[in-house]
Design an enzyme around this catalytic site. Structure first.
Site, short mmCIF file in Angstrom:
data_model
loop_
_atom_site.label_atom_id
_atom_site.label_comp_id
_atom_site.label_asym_id
_atom_site.label_seq_id
_atom_site.Cartn_x
_atom_site.Cartn_y
_atom_site.Cartn_z
N SER A 187 0.82 -1.21 0.00
CA SER A 187 0.00 0.00 0.00
C SER A 187 0.86 1.26 0.00
O SER A 187 0.34 2.37 0.16
CB SER A 187 -0.92 0.00 1.22
N THR A 192 1.87 7.02 0.50
CA THR A 192 0.93 5.94 0.20
C THR A 192 0.77 5.74 -1.30
O THR A 192 1.07 6.65 -2.08
CB THR A 192 -0.46 6.28 0.79
N ARG A 200 -7.12 10.00 -9.04
CA ARG A 200 -7.67 10.22 -7.70
C ARG A 200 -6.55 10.61 -6.72
O ARG A 200 -5.48 10.02 -6.70
CB ARG A 200 -8.36 8.95 -7.21
N VAL A 201 -6.81 11.60 -5.90
CA VAL A 201 -5.86 12.01 -4.87
C VAL A 201 -6.55 11.88 -3.52
O VAL A 201 -7.68 12.33 -3.35
CB VAL A 201 -5.40 13.48 -5.09
N GLY A 202 -5.86 11.24 -2.58
CA GLY A 202 -6.43 11.09 -1.23
C GLY A 202 -5.95 12.20 -0.31
O GLY A 202 -5.47 13.25 -0.75
N ASP A 203 -6.06 11.95 0.97
CA ASP A 203 -5.66 12.95 1.97
C ASP A 203 -4.15 13.02 2.16
O ASP A 203 -3.61 14.05 2.57
CB ASP A 203 -6.29 12.60 3.33
N THR A 230 -1.58 3.76 4.77
CA THR A 230 -0.59 4.82 4.56
C THR A 230 0.39 4.74 5.69
O THR A 230 -0.01 4.46 6.82
CB THR A 230 -1.29 6.20 4.65
N THR A 286 -4.70 8.14 8.49
CA THR A 286 -4.76 7.01 7.58
C THR A 286 -6.23 6.60 7.44
O THR A 286 -7.07 6.99 8.25
CB THR A 286 -3.90 5.83 8.06
N GLY A 287 -6.51 5.83 6.40
CA GLY A 287 -7.89 5.41 6.18
C GLY A 287 -8.48 6.10 4.96
O GLY A 287 -7.75 6.54 4.09
#
Ligand code: ASP
Length: 332
Positions: A86, A206, A216-219, A188, A239-240
């Site tokens: 991951s 991550t 797509r972009v996460g936090d 992450t 994380t999450g």
């Protein structure tokens, strides 16, 4: 008697100032803060892979190194490990079969660097640091980030390992995007360190949600969401499900709550409660998501909290080295 009281107030004031207490909660805190002793150096990081990552960070911290160098070295461990699926090399791909990485880093001065949708370079965290130190910008994305990394001498590598490719091909049979809480089709490494000099830094890296939409972009690469450091107060990382963390500006919120006087765990809990509230307001099922925060304050006090059981974090100090289960909200 008078002198003692004066001395007591001075000690308490110093303790209060160190964690940024304001005047209104000063009185409340002074009753308990007489014996606060700072724990440093200390490093904490998310999930089981944090244990090994902390060891690398500790090598730097124990030799009076800087928190910034420690967090970079620490998170590079899972980034380089093809079996950690991951993060970095070996990370799971997006729905088009392409591994793309998100990362960010922040130091005690408020210097920040972030990279999003980075392909074919395993050490996204070092690219983020290079963006921080060598460009006039704070964030680079996609092809531009890749070109910058190549210009800085980062080697090009295929990040898609056989096991991830096989899983992706199986996933294609149904193409059902469904991140699973705690199961490692995401995760992450977020790491926070307080060094010998009392300075804080953080890093977060991550490959994001497995089989995410391309782009797509996460936090995790978003300063304030996936990571935040305020050297006067403390630091936090997340994380999450990144979408839920971004919605509440999670890590910045945790730091602001610590500024108001909350201990790290209480601050993480309050941020999780914001996630819960917004999930409920939108009629979403909380069981479908996981969000976990870890936090470290200026005194080296640490804490964590998450939506549901299963999230853990690793800690290392002079006297401790352990993996701790984070307390959680959803009791089922
Ligand atoms: N927060 C990451 C993301 O949304 C994934 C994770 O930490 O589980 O990309």
């Amino acid at each position: 008697m008078k002198t003692n009281r004066k001395q007591f107030i001075k000690t308490s004031l110093l303790a209060g100032t160190a964690i940024g207490m304001n005047a209104c909660n000063f009185d409340h805190k002074t009753t308990q803060s007489k014996t606060i002793v700072s724990t440093k150096p200390i490093v904490i990081s998310t999930w089981r892979f944090g244990i090994q990552a902390n060891e690398a960070a500790w090598e730097i911290l124990k030799n009076k190194g800087k928190a910034l160098d420690a967090v970079e070295a620490g998170v590079k461990v899972p980034e380089a490990d093809p079996n950690e699926r991951s993060v970095g090399l070996g990370g799971r791909p997006d729905r088009d079969g392409i591994v793309s990485l998100d990362a960010c880093i922040m130091d005690e001065l408020g210097n920040i660097g972030s990279v999003v949708c980075l392909e074919n370079i395993k050490h996204a965290i070092s690219v983020a640091r290079a963006i921080m130190e060598k460009t006039p910008h704070v964030m680079l994305a996609g092809e531009g980030a890749y070109q910058f990394a190549i210009s800085q001498g980062f080697p090009r590598e295929n990040l898609l390992v056989e096991a991830s490719e096989k899983e992706w091909k199986e996933w294609l049979l149904h193409s059902n995007y469904k991140p699973i809480a705690n199961i490692e089709n995401h995760d992450t490494i977020g790491m926070l360190a307080l060094d010998e000099f009392g300075n804080l830094s953080g890093a977060c890296t991550t490959s994001g949600m497995a089989f995410k939409m391309r782009g797509r972009v996460g936090d995790s690469p978003i300063i304030g969401a996936g990571l935040y450091v305020d050297n006067e107060i403390g630091a936090a990382t997340a994380t999450g499900h990144g979408e839920e963390v971004i919605r509440i500006a999670g890590s910045a919120l945790v730091v602001e709550l610590m500024r108001q006087g909350l201990k790290p765990e209480a601050a993480c809990k309050e941020a999780v409660m914001r996630v819960v509230k917004l999930m409920e307001r939108r009629n979403k099922n909380l069981k479908d998501i996981q969000v976990g925060f870890i936090a470290l304050n200026k005194l080296g006090e640490h804490g964590a909290y998450c939506v549901q059981s299963g999230f853990n974090f690793a800690i290392q100090t002079n006297s401790r080295k352990e993996l701790i289960d984070a307390p959680y909200y959803l009791k089922v």
